[in-house]
Design a protein around this motif. Structure first.
Motif, PDB file in Angstrom:
ATOM      1  N   ARG A 197       0.659  -1.384  -0.046  1.00 12.95           N
ATOM      2  CA  ARG A 197      -0.069   0.032   0.035  1.00 12.95           C
ATOM      3  C   ARG A 197       0.889   1.298   0.044  1.00 12.95           C
ATOM      4  NH1 ARG A 197       0.342  -1.859   5.355  1.00 12.95           N
ATOM      5  NH2 ARG A 197       0.403  -0.025   6.874  1.00 12.95           N
TER       6      ARG A 197
ATOM      7  N   ASP B 209      -0.656   6.898  -6.019  1.00 11.06           N
ATOM      8  CA  ASP B 209      -2.242   6.910  -5.776  1.00 11.06           C
ATOM      9  C   ASP B 209      -2.776   6.997  -7.203  1.00 11.06           C
ATOM     10  OD1 ASP B 209      -4.400   7.720  -4.252  1.00 11.06           O
ATOM     11  OD2 ASP B 209      -4.502   9.485  -5.565  1.00 11.06           O
TER      12      ASP B 209
ATOM     13  N   ARG C 147      -3.256   3.411  -8.694  1.00  7.91           N
ATOM     14  CA  ARG C 147      -3.821   2.400  -7.673  1.00  7.91           C
ATOM     15  C   ARG C 147      -5.010   1.237  -8.006  1.00  7.91           C
ATOM     16  NH1 ARG C 147      -6.655   6.778  -6.310  1.00  7.91           N
ATOM     17  NH2 ARG C 147      -9.034   6.453  -5.377  1.00  7.91           N
ATOM     18  N   ILE C 148      -5.755   1.896  -8.731  1.00 14.10           N
ATOM     19  CA  ILE C 148      -7.028   0.913  -9.446  1.00 14.10           C
ATOM     20  C   ILE C 148      -6.416   0.050 -10.326  1.00 14.10           C
ATOM     21  CG2 ILE C 148      -9.152   0.987 -10.296  1.00 14.10           C
ATOM     22  CD1 ILE C 148      -9.313   2.069  -7.484  1.00 14.10           C
TER      23      ILE C 148
ATOM     24  N   PHE D 106      -4.465  -2.444  -8.322  1.00 11.94           N
ATOM     25  CA  PHE D 106      -5.384  -3.560  -7.564  1.00 11.94           C
ATOM     26  C   PHE D 106      -5.978  -4.541  -8.511  1.00 11.94           C
ATOM     27  CE2 PHE D 106      -6.485   0.350  -4.582  1.00 11.94           C
ATOM     28  CZ  PHE D 106      -5.308   0.050  -3.997  1.00 11.94           C
TER      29      PHE D 106
ATOM     30  N   LEU E 109     -12.805  -5.575  -5.367  1.00 11.15           N
ATOM     31  CA  LEU E 109     -12.243  -4.302  -5.672  1.00 11.15           C
ATOM     32  C   LEU E 109     -12.526  -3.285  -4.552  1.00 11.15           C
ATOM     33  CD1 LEU E 109     -10.309  -2.852  -7.691  1.00 11.15           C
ATOM     34  CD2 LEU E 109     -12.449  -2.485  -9.190  1.00 11.15           C
TER      35      LEU E 109
ATOM     36  N   GLU F 171      -9.885  -0.959  -2.111  1.00  9.82           N
ATOM     37  CA  GLU F 171      -9.768   0.161  -2.021  1.00  9.82           C
ATOM     38  C   GLU F 171     -10.442   0.845  -0.834  1.00  9.82           C
ATOM     39  OE1 GLU F 171      -9.803   4.423  -3.386  1.00  9.82           O
ATOM     40  OE2 GLU F 171      -8.809   2.651  -4.150  1.00  9.82           O
TER      41      GLU F 171
ATOM     42  N   SER G  17      -5.999  -1.267   1.449  1.00  9.90           N
ATOM     43  CA  SER G  17      -5.082   0.107   1.024  1.00  9.90           C
ATOM     44  C   SER G  17      -4.730   0.843   2.141  1.00  9.90           C
ATOM     45  CB  SER G  17      -5.406   0.689  -0.261  1.00  9.90           C
ATOM     46  OG  SER G  17      -6.711   1.226   0.070  1.00  9.90           O
ATOM     47  N   LYS G  18      -5.619   0.987   2.927  1.00  8.91           N
ATOM     48  CA  LYS G  18      -5.492   1.939   4.435  1.00  8.91           C
ATOM     49  C   LYS G  18      -5.115   1.126   5.621  1.00  8.91           C
ATOM     50  CE  LYS G  18      -8.809   5.033   2.243  1.00  8.91           C
ATOM     51  NZ  LYS G  18      -9.263   4.024   0.978  1.00  8.91           N
TER      52      LYS G  18
END
Length: 206
Positions: free
Chosen positions: A59, A64, A67-68, A71, A111, A115, A119-120
């Protein structure tokens, strides 16, 4: 949040299919039998856990702006591995799931969790999130698959307990074939959602 609370949220209170109404495409298309439902749920759960772990590990290194795309690439890698394993060891299940197996790549649940959560957060919480949301997704598919197979074919667990499964007298002789057709998926989903709303409204009334 404790594991038991997270599990309760993933399976019941925040179920991705019944409460968030996401991931409906595989839920409606692959639940014609209990075996298909278990297979799809298990495959999606494995992909969800593995992708959550890898995305959590990376992550801080994924820019940024991409990122999608990153992923999706990670998720696609695990989906491909699962598809190859199923083709090698359980080809009948792979054939039954068909196109919906590779479509796990763009499953909103996987997905979305990547997200919104992986990722956090750190690896262990992300893995637990994958387990709980995956079990919730599998629970929804199994519930739908059970009723659709029972009403549409008059059997339970065909392909799991022998080729014909447990045959229910009366239902197996006069099955409501529509229940294993696309329309049956919408009907079963509608009845389950209506039952959930009824239960929830009853609790709110108390």
């Amino acid at each position: 949040m404790k594991f038991t609370e997270r599990l309760k949220a993933g399976v019941l209170l925040d179920n991705p299919v019944f409460m968030q109404t996401i991931g409906l495409c595989p839920a409606l298309a692959t639940t014609t039998s209990l075996s298909n439902a278990i297979g799809m749920g298990a495959a999606a759960t494995v992909v969800l856990i593995c992708s959550n772990v890898v995305i959590s590990l990376l992550r801080k290194f994924i820019p940024d702006k991409i990122r999608i795309a990153a992923f999706i690439s990670i998720i696609a890698t695990f989906v491909t591995l699962i598809q190859m394993l199923l083709n090698a060891y359980i080809p009948s299940l792979a054939a039954s799931l068909g196109l919906f197996l590779p479509l796990i790549v763009v499953n909103c649940i996987i997905l979305g969790r990547a997200e919104a959560y992986a990722s956090k957060n750190k690896v262990l919480p992300s893995a637990l999130d994958g387990v709980c949301m995956g079990l919730g997704f599998t629970f929804a598919l199994v519930l739908m698959g059970f009723f659709r197979e029972l009403l549409g074919a008059g059997t339970i667990a065909a392909g799991i307990i022998g080729d014909k499964g447990i045959q229910i007298p009366g239902l197996v002789d006069y099955p409501a074939t529509m229940m294993i057709l696309p329309a049956g998926g919408f009907l079963v989903m509608g009845f389950i959602l209506a039952a959930i709303q009824k239960i929830m409204s009853g609790k709110e009334g108390k």
